[in-house]
Design an enzyme around this catalytic site. Structure first.
Site, PDB file in Angstrom:
ATOM      1  N   GLU A  38       0.875  -1.178   0.000  1.00 30.41           N
ATOM      2  CA  GLU A  38       0.000   0.000   0.000  1.00 30.41           C
ATOM      3  C   GLU A  38       0.922   1.241   0.000  1.00 30.41           C
ATOM      4  OE1 GLU A  38      -1.997   0.012   3.774  1.00 30.41           O
ATOM      5  OE2 GLU A  38      -3.579   1.396   3.150  1.00 30.41           O
ATOM      6  N   LYS A 109      -9.786   1.583  -1.694  1.00 30.52           N
ATOM      7  CA  LYS A 109      -9.925   0.895  -0.405  1.00 30.52           C
ATOM      8  C   LYS A 109     -11.285   1.174   0.244  1.00 30.52           C
ATOM      9  CE  LYS A 109      -7.189   0.357   3.879  1.00 30.52           C
ATOM     10  NZ  LYS A 109      -5.980   0.844   4.578  1.00 30.52           N
ATOM     11  N   CYS A 142      -4.937  -3.687   2.600  1.00 22.39           N
ATOM     12  CA  CYS A 142      -4.622  -3.723   4.029  1.00 22.39           C
ATOM     13  C   CYS A 142      -5.829  -4.008   4.923  1.00 22.39           C
ATOM     14  CB  CYS A 142      -3.904  -2.434   4.428  1.00 22.39           C
ATOM     15  SG  CYS A 142      -2.903  -2.687   5.922  1.00 22.39           S
ATOM     16  N   VAL A 169       0.151  -2.449  10.663  1.00 22.47           N
ATOM     17  CA  VAL A 169       0.795  -2.064  11.924  1.00 22.47           C
ATOM     18  C   VAL A 169       0.303  -2.951  13.083  1.00 22.47           C
ATOM     19  CG1 VAL A 169       1.339   0.317  11.315  1.00 22.47           C
ATOM     20  CG2 VAL A 169      -0.903  -0.192  12.265  1.00 22.47           C
TER      21      VAL A 169
END
Ligand code: ACM
Length: 265
Positions: A38, A109, A142, A169
């Site tokens: 991404e 997205k 993601c 993350v």
């Protein structure tokens, strides 16, 4: 068919440098479907709308998409990579799909994560699948993974391989993707990034690496380290993703009972 990813640590705002890094890393790669992270050319942690406006690009006219198209053509490979997209006055967290035959498509997205919600609009393309010479390829980006509806939608649209550009993350995705792939019988190529961005005083973001290719049987075929660059490619047969039968009585898509899923349908 050879599918894989390039995991690396993009430098924020250094588009040319990041694109050149990708081009030189994949120069000798023997791969037909390559997935990039991404926001692979810009970095991730935007801190203002001005910054988003400065680094976003129209698709397919922008430099990043054009660079991917050139590599696809020269190397005869398909590439999926993420970028901030400018569409008039609207900005999306998008992924483009480039192939030797030219620009194939765009996905915006659906499920924005954390402070992306401050700077980007939620995607309006819906999930998409493209029929190509190397198989039926779908895209999610993601945090989309956290919503099982994403992979299910792609599977129902006929995806055999799901390209998954990511800047993860949180720690959960790499070990969850085998379940997503198993329950939908699809391949997934997650291309994550590494490194830490310290662009905000109070919170830095560390990306967890662990890019991977997962099979329709839920096997992790390859997985990258959490903090090192990695170009990894694996031989897969996309046709195996067409078989949704768990046994002679249970076809995983046909055995669904949407009429019993009240709140969802
Ligand atoms: C994410 O969606 N970049 C976590």
């Amino acid at each position: 068919m050879k599918a894989g990813f390039y995991q690396f640590g993009p430098e924020f705002g250094e588009k040319k440098k990041n694109i050149n890094k990708v081009v030189s890393a994949i120069k000798d790669a023997d791969v037909q479907l390559l997935v990039l992270p991404e926001f692979f050319a810009t970095g991730y942690q935007f801190v203002s709308k001005d910054e988003v406006a400065e680094l976003s690009e129209p698709v397919p006219k922008g430099d990043t998409t054009q660079a991917l198209l050139q590599v696809s053509r020269e190397k005869n490979m398909y590439i999926v990579g993420g970028l901030p997209e400018r569409a008039g006055d609207t900005f999306y967290n998008s992924a483009v799909f480039a192939g030797p035959e030219g620009f194939i498509g765009l996905y915006r997205k659906t499920h924005l994560f954390f402070e992306e919600t401050l700077y980007f609009s939620p995607g309006d393309t819906g999930f998409r699948v493209w029929d190509t010479k190397i198989g039926r390829i779908g895209i999610k980006i993601c945090f989309d993974w956290f919503f099982p509806e994403s992979m299910r939608s792609l599977a129902l649209l006929g995806a055999e391989i799901v390209a998954h550009p990511a800047n993860l993350v949180l720690p959960f995705c790499p070990d969850s993707m085998p379940v997503r792939c198993l329950e939908n019988r699809v391949f997934a190529v997650t291309a994550n990034r590494i490194g830490t961005e310290h662009r905000k005083k109070d919170h830095s973001l560390t990306f967890i690496g662990k890019s991977e290719v997962v099979s329709p049987r839920g096997e992790i075929l390859v997985r990258a380290p959490d903090d090192e660059e990695a170009l990894m490619v694996v031989d897969i047969d996309p046709e195996t993703a067409r078989d949704k039968a768990l046994n002679p009585y249970n076809d995983l898509l046909k055995a669904r009972r949407p009429d019993q899923y009240g709140p969802i349908y």
